[in-house]
Design a protein around this motif. Structure first.
Motif, mmCIF file in Angstrom:
data_model
loop_
_atom_site.group_PDB
_atom_site.id
_atom_site.type_symbol
_atom_site.label_atom_id
_atom_site.label_comp_id
_atom_site.label_asym_id
_atom_site.label_seq_id
_atom_site.Cartn_x
_atom_site.Cartn_y
_atom_site.Cartn_z
ATOM 1 N N THR A 154 2.411 4.310 2.467
ATOM 2 C CA THR A 154 2.032 2.901 2.367
ATOM 3 C C THR A 154 3.240 1.987 2.444
ATOM 4 O O THR A 154 3.257 1.011 3.211
ATOM 5 C CB THR A 154 1.248 2.651 1.065
ATOM 6 O OG1 THR A 154 0.076 3.473 1.054
ATOM 7 C CG2 THR A 154 0.840 1.198 0.949
ATOM 8 N N TYR B 197 -3.477 -2.895 -0.237
ATOM 9 C CA TYR B 197 -3.688 -1.486 0.090
ATOM 10 C C TYR B 197 -3.897 -0.604 -1.142
ATOM 11 O O TYR B 197 -4.831 0.201 -1.181
ATOM 12 C CB TYR B 197 -2.529 -0.915 0.924
ATOM 13 C CG TYR B 197 -2.179 -1.727 2.126
ATOM 14 C CD1 TYR B 197 -3.043 -1.796 3.219
ATOM 15 C CD2 TYR B 197 -0.994 -2.456 2.177
ATOM 16 C CE1 TYR B 197 -2.729 -2.559 4.335
ATOM 17 C CE2 TYR B 197 -0.672 -3.221 3.287
ATOM 18 C CZ TYR B 197 -1.541 -3.271 4.367
ATOM 19 O OH TYR B 197 -1.230 -4.027 5.455
ATOM 20 N N ALA C 275 -5.356 1.657 4.388
ATOM 21 C CA ALA C 275 -5.192 2.945 3.701
ATOM 22 C C ALA C 275 -6.417 3.165 2.830
ATOM 23 O O ALA C 275 -6.747 2.312 2.006
ATOM 24 C CB ALA C 275 -3.926 2.938 2.849
ATOM 25 N N TYR D 22 -4.830 7.012 6.709
ATOM 26 C CA TYR D 22 -4.342 5.747 7.251
ATOM 27 C C TYR D 22 -4.970 5.532 8.628
ATOM 28 O O TYR D 22 -5.036 6.466 9.434
ATOM 29 C CB TYR D 22 -2.817 5.772 7.409
ATOM 30 C CG TYR D 22 -2.058 5.837 6.104
ATOM 31 C CD1 TYR D 22 -1.750 4.683 5.395
ATOM 32 C CD2 TYR D 22 -1.650 7.060 5.572
ATOM 33 C CE1 TYR D 22 -1.054 4.735 4.206
ATOM 34 C CE2 TYR D 22 -0.958 7.127 4.376
ATOM 35 C CZ TYR D 22 -0.657 5.959 3.697
ATOM 36 O OH TYR D 22 0.025 6.017 2.515
#
Length: 421
Positions: free
Chosen positions: A280, A364, A292, A153
């Motif tokens: 997430t 993501y 991510a 991340y």
């Protein structure tokens, strides 16, 4: 040293008289529906998403009703073993794939080959590496819900400030061992008051990172393919090289002895964080500016560390075909609910769901979903959980500077030998 599975059995035998709190639900509801008890170990956002799936199942038909029962994560498996041994276990339960061989070896799970065929569940619909992880001694004993690999991340506001984002808003990382280190060194130079990587000096995330690098370097399995009597097949030279590579990051882009990496990242004080995909949903809820991405392939082999949440059917001495089928229908429903479960950040267990437009449109998730097929799952041995503790402790000693990589990996091998003998 007593192996993990032996410790569970010991606790189970000593705890049978304490099981009044583990009473099962009634077999049917007041309106005649088959009633099932479903144990989970989820916390945070994961739990709410699973609760929604169970509610949806209960509302989708009028023959089966599922009670979701949250158990404390720290002693979840001890409670599970104890309750099943006393014939008071749940009808369906969550298990990590790494724990499955121990549960099967203790005779606590129902093989699912025939039951899956009855409801039309096809294990070929899952990722191939997940299919393999669900089999013990040639039979399927679990249905996978997801894969949850170790990923990266990055705080996009900080990365933009450091000039480390491309035109698409993705981190500019050269996928080489040197390039990966340089990426964080450049971030540290541009943002000297920020943590380069939020990760603790020791613990599971360092183990996950080492596992990724070890297998990307071409490392062999930790154990030979033997459920109860494996040999240690870890490649000592590669294990040392992987630990040595990680060690370069500590004290420079990673501060020593960080107490709370998650808080550090969420507060905006860290440029990046390495952990599992479950982050997430957390960062989305916190409205954090982030991206991510899969852990990059830095060495010769496509490999990633990860685990899988699975559903098992614990044994019951007295049951009926009707109840067994009801359990399997619920398991199938949950495994088909990958889009809903993906809201937590996990990658669905079926390529068909991952490739669907609905999943690809989710923010993501599609950025890191490709890594699922590269996850190297743990070996099929009853010693895996104890071995994980051994490996983590040795890596802790290396990253803290108390042992050299050579000394730490030798300690790891010695501890593994003790564990399996």
């Amino acid at each position: 040293m007593i192996g993990q599975s032996k410790r569970w059995l010991l606790v189970a035998c000593c705890s049978l008289i304490l099981l009044t709190a583990c009473n099962r639900t009634e077999l049917t509801t007041s309106d005649g529906r088959i009633q099932l008890n479903y144990w989970v170990l989820f916390g945070g956002g994961d739990l709410s998403y699973m609760q929604d799936i169970v509610t949806s199942f209960n509302e989708s038909q009028d023959e089966i009703y599922v009670n979701i029962v949250l158990q404390d994560f720290d002693d979840y498996y001890t409670k599970l073993v104890t309750s099943v041994a006393a014939n008071r276990g749940p009808d369906v339960a969550v298990s990590h794939a790494a724990v499955l061989p121990e549960l099967v070896n203790q005779g606590l799970t129902v093989p699912l080959n025939d039951l899956s065929q009855e409801v039309g569940l096809d294990f070929n619909d899952f990722y191939e590496n997940l299919q393999e992880a669900m089999q013990v001694d040639g039979s399927y004993h679990a249905v996978p819900l997801d894969s949850h690999p170790f990923i990266l991340y990055v705080n996009t506001e900080l990365a933009e400030e450091a000039g480390l984002l491309d035109d698409d808003g993705q981190p500019i990382i050269e996928e080489t061992p040197e390039g990966f280190l340089n990426f964080f060194q450049e971030a540290k130079e541009a943002l000297p008051d920020k943590t380069g990587i939020a990760i603790p000096t020791g613990g599971l995330d360092v183990y996950r990172w080492w596992w990724t690098i070890y297998f990307q370097m071409g490392g062999t399995p930790i154990f030979s393919d033997d459920l109860t009597n494996p040999d240690i097949t870890l490649d000592e030279e590669i294990a040392v090289e992987a630990a040595d590579y990680l060690l370069q990051f500590f004290g420079d882009v990673i501060p020593m002895h960080m107490s709370d990496p998650y808080e550090n990242f969420q507060s905006g004080n860290a440029f990046s964080l390495m952990t599992g995909v479950w982050g997430t949903g957390i960062w989305e809820a916190a409205e954090l500016p982030f991206t991510a991405v899969p852990f990059p392939q830095l060495f010769d082999v496509d490999a990633a560390q990860g685990g899988s949440h699975t559903l098992i059917m614990p044994i019951h001495s007295e049951t009926t075909d009707e109840r067994q089928r009801a359990k399997m229908e619920f398991i199938q429903y949950v495994s088909d609910s990958g889009l809903d479960w993906a809201k937590a950040g996990h990658i669905p267990s079926k390529p068909e769901i991952v490739e669907s437009q609905e999943y690809q449109d989710m923010p993501y998730r599609s950025d890191y979903a490709s890594i699922s097929a590269d996850v190297v799952y743990t070996d099929q041995t009853i010693y895996q959980m104890s071995a994980e503790t051994d490996m983590t402790r040795s890596l802790d000693e290396i990253m803290a500077g108390r042992l050299t990589p050579e000394e730490g990996i030798q300690k790891m091998i010695n501890d593994l030998e003790i564990t399996i003998r």
